[in-house]
Design a protein around this motif. Structure first.
Motif, PDB file in Angstrom:
ATOM      1  N   VAL A   1      -2.500  -4.125  -2.334  1.00  0.00           N
ATOM      2  CA  VAL A   1      -2.609  -5.434  -1.671  1.00  0.00           C
ATOM      3  C   VAL A   1      -3.979  -5.566  -1.016  1.00  0.00           C
ATOM      4  O   VAL A   1      -4.620  -6.630  -1.074  1.00  0.00           O
ATOM      5  N   THR A   2      -4.455  -4.479  -0.407  1.00  0.00           N
ATOM      6  CA  THR A   2      -5.790  -4.494   0.192  1.00  0.00           C
ATOM      7  C   THR A   2      -6.851  -4.754  -0.873  1.00  0.00           C
ATOM      8  O   THR A   2      -7.796  -5.529  -0.653  1.00  0.00           O
ATOM      9  N   TYR A   3      -6.701  -4.111  -2.021  1.00  0.00           N
ATOM     10  CA  TYR A   3      -7.642  -4.337  -3.128  1.00  0.00           C
ATOM     11  C   TYR A   3      -7.612  -5.792  -3.585  1.00  0.00           C
ATOM     12  O   TYR A   3      -8.657  -6.405  -3.831  1.00  0.00           O
TER      13      TYR A   3
ATOM     14  N   VAL B   1      -6.696  -8.447  -1.797  1.00  0.00           N
ATOM     15  CA  VAL B   1      -7.297  -9.302  -0.764  1.00  0.00           C
ATOM     16  C   VAL B   1      -8.821  -9.184  -0.802  1.00  0.00           C
ATOM     17  O   VAL B   1      -9.540 -10.182  -0.656  1.00  0.00           O
ATOM     18  N   GLN B   2      -9.328  -7.970  -1.035  1.00  0.00           N
ATOM     19  CA  GLN B   2     -10.776  -7.802  -1.150  1.00  0.00           C
ATOM     20  C   GLN B   2     -11.336  -8.612  -2.314  1.00  0.00           C
ATOM     21  O   GLN B   2     -12.374  -9.285  -2.180  1.00  0.00           O
TER      22      GLN B   2
ATOM     23  N   TYR C   1     -12.176  -8.758   5.336  1.00  0.00           N
ATOM     24  CA  TYR C   1     -11.029  -8.683   4.419  1.00  0.00           C
ATOM     25  C   TYR C   1      -9.993  -7.653   4.880  1.00  0.00           C
ATOM     26  O   TYR C   1      -8.790  -7.826   4.649  1.00  0.00           O
TER      27      TYR C   1
ATOM     28  N   ALA D   1      -6.090  -8.234   5.317  1.00  0.00           N
ATOM     29  CA  ALA D   1      -5.175  -7.487   4.451  1.00  0.00           C
ATOM     30  C   ALA D   1      -4.010  -6.878   5.237  1.00  0.00           C
ATOM     31  O   ALA D   1      -2.941  -6.620   4.661  1.00  0.00           O
TER      32      ALA D   1
ATOM     33  N   ALA E   1      -0.372  -7.051   3.705  1.00  0.00           N
ATOM     34  CA  ALA E   1       0.243  -5.813   3.218  1.00  0.00           C
ATOM     35  C   ALA E   1       1.570  -5.551   3.920  1.00  0.00           C
ATOM     36  O   ALA E   1       2.536  -5.095   3.289  1.00  0.00           O
TER      37      ALA E   1
ATOM     38  N   VAL F   1      -3.140   0.329   3.723  1.00  0.00           N
ATOM     39  CA  VAL F   1      -4.415  -0.305   4.077  1.00  0.00           C
ATOM     40  C   VAL F   1      -5.389   0.746   4.607  1.00  0.00           C
ATOM     41  O   VAL F   1      -6.575   0.773   4.244  1.00  0.00           O
TER      42      VAL F   1
ATOM     43  N   SER G   1      -6.668   3.103   1.848  1.00  0.00           N
ATOM     44  CA  SER G   1      -7.627   2.476   0.931  1.00  0.00           C
ATOM     45  C   SER G   1      -9.057   2.597   1.443  1.00  0.00           C
ATOM     46  O   SER G   1     -10.000   2.473   0.667  1.00  0.00           O
TER      47      SER G   1
END
Length: 543
Positions: free
Chosen positions: A292-294, A296-297, A311, A315, A319, A457, A460
């Motif tokens: 999810v973090t990826y 959002v980035q 971001y 996130a 997340a 998160v 990551s």
């Protein structure tokens, strides 16, 4: 009249000559002596080396220009032995710095070898001691602390006497001491050894060890016993400083690892402690949070590039919500039918973990994806002169503290937390007094899954994100929960930080794999003596 006119013209001539004499030094103040640069146009390496060293002692800014051009292959020599510096707008004369019409076609680059390049680097550092920017002077002084030529010593001493900035002054004193270690005066060598020992810098160990070397039986490289004693004391100070740095570094990275384990185990502590569910898909919930973090980035890069550094903050809630929804869906569709059947729960959640990993491979591919740190989490802060504390790990430690505070507040100051604690202590009694155990189970499982998403998160920001990300943390998470005590928030915190610190202190001696094995054996032995963990649960279920 003729005499007076002649006399007036004579006086005017003297004035013009006098004014021209004033003008020449003013114009040449920023220039260089042609004889100084002449060897650079020849082929004699020794003469070039001497010229480069002398350029480093020149106070003229033009000396820095010539040295920089020489280091970057921008110094040219014409067939007439004129030296020119190539610039973005053309060329300038190396002696005066005045622009020339154009770079001659026959001009050739002044060639330098590795020996000359080392001399150029040292001379550039010496020349930049006269820079107006304190940061440049500090960098120059640090560059001269190792391997400076003795010819630079007068320049260093003068710069040390004139320097007003305390940090630059300290760096210059170390550079001077490094050269004084080769002085003919024993008192200067003793003082230099003490100064180098006080730095705690490991880079000075070789020069101090050279002082103690024996050239023959009973014959030392350093004839003076007091100087050798000062060098021995300096080496001991450096070793103590390095040991302290290693200890503090292991403690920091242990707390950092413990914070990651805490984030990974916190959600599991809630679900395992509340419902007794052995959730083998917990690691995949971490993985979902990382992906999810990826995502959002990628969204910020495409639509909001000017806010890309934010971001990570965006996130976090995304997340949490996504993984909480996934957790609640799993609880409602699968896990709710398996309460009280631990073996079936283990097998079912293991199958769910495989399905989640395959779903991620289908959506994002089997290869790892990169989640870059925002600018405010890149780099680190240097403490004690040699230990770098990375910003991303500092941020994770602070983030873990905030998440623990959030969970503690939720469990101790909300209605949901009251129900969760009641069910944890005695599920049947809570059900008898009207607690909606089914609904609380779903919300508690969603809370644990959401916290796992927050852990994703954080993970990551420490490395690449892949489908197998969660597998490396599922065993560690269960170790933390079992060691801390099932359903005990304080026990989870203590166990996570303790395991992280012990792991980092063991790894330098036994390696990462053996350290994990040793910790696992210790936990097994501990649980044999204290099955309830560090903090025993309170209530009827403990009876």
């Amino acid at each position: 009249m003729r005499c007076s006119a002649f006399f007036i013209r004579f006086l005017l001539g003297l004035v013009l000559v006098w004014m021209s004499g004033l003008w020449v030094p003013a114009a040449s103040a920023t220039g260089l002596d042609p004889a100084l640069l002449a060897p650079l146009a020849g082929d004699d390496t020794d003469a070039k080396l001497e010229a480069i060293t002398r350029l480093g002692t020149e106070a003229s800014p033009q000396a820095t220009v010539v040295l920089d051009a020489l280091a970057n292959d921008r110094l040219y020599v014409t067939p007439g032995a004129q030296l020119l510096v190539e610039t973005s707008s053309g060329a300038v004369d190396a002696i005066t710095g005045e622009p020339v019409s154009a770079m001659p076609a026959q001009a050739e680059t002044v060639s330098v070898n590795n020996r000359l390049r080392r001399a150029i680097a040292a001379a550039l550092s010496a020349a930049r001691l006269h820079a107006a920017d304190p940061a440049q002077r500090l960098a120059a002084a640090r560059g001269l602390q190792r391997g400076a030529d003795a010819a630079v010593l007068p320049t260093l001493e003068k710069a040390l006497a004139d320097e007003q900035n305390a940090e630059v002054k300290a760096a210059l004193a170390i550079a001077v001491a490094a050269l004084h270690l080769k002085s003919d005066t024993a008192s200067l060598r003793i003082q230099a050894a003490e100064t180098l020992g006080n730095t705690g810098n490991a880079a000075f160990r070789p020069v101090l060890q050279a002082v103690l070397q024996q050239e023959a039986q009973g014959v030392y490289a350093e004839p003076d016993a007091e100087v050798r004693a000062a060098a021995t004391t300096a080496l001991h100070r450096i070793e103590r400083h390095l040991s302290m740095l290693e200890w503090i570094g292991n403690l920091f990275y242990g707390v950092s690892l413990g914070s990651v384990l805490l984030l990974a185990a916190l959600g599991l502590a809630i679900t395992f402690g509340l419902m007794g569910v052995i959730n083998m898909a917990h690691g995949e919930l971490l993985m979902i949070g990382a992906y999810v973090t990826y995502a959002v980035q990628a969204l910020f890069r495409s639509w909001f590039p000017q806010w890309l550094d934010a971001y990570v903050i965006a996130a976090m809630p995304v997340a949490f919500v996504v993984t909480a929804l996934v957790g609640m869906a799993l609880e409602r569709t699968v896990i709710r039918w398996l309460y009280g059947r631990p073996l079936e729960t283990l097998l079912a959640t293991w199958g769910i973990s495989l399905m989640l990993m395959q779903a991620v491979r289908t959506l994002f591919g089997a290869q790892n994806v990169e989640v870059s740190n925002p600018s405010w989490m890149s780099g680190g802060v240097t403490v004690l002169g040699g230990l770098v504390l990375s910003y991303n790990r500092i941020a994770i430690i602070i983030f873990a503290i905030l998440v623990v505070a959030f969970v503690w507040t939720l469990l101790n100051h909300t209605r949901l937390g009251l129900f969760v604690r009641a069910i944890t202590q005695n599920r049947r009694m809570a059900d008898c007094v009207g607690v909606p155990t089914g609904r609380v189970d779903m919300l508690a499982f969603g809370l644990g899954a959401g916290i796992a998403g927050l852990a994703g998160v954080a993970l990551s920001q420490l490395g690449n994100v892949g489908p197998d990300l969660g597998r490396g943390y599922i065993v560690d998470s269960f170790m933390v929960v079992v060691l801390g005590g099932v359903g005990q928030l304080a026990g989870t915190v203590v166990a996570a930080l303790g395991l992280g610190a012990v792991t980092k202190f063991l790894e330098p001696y036994s390696g990462a794999v053996m350290a994990k094995i040793v910790i696992l054996v210790l936990i097994v032995l501990f649980v044999q003596k204290r099955p309830q963990g560090l903090f025993a649960p309170r209530g009827r279920s403990a009876d």
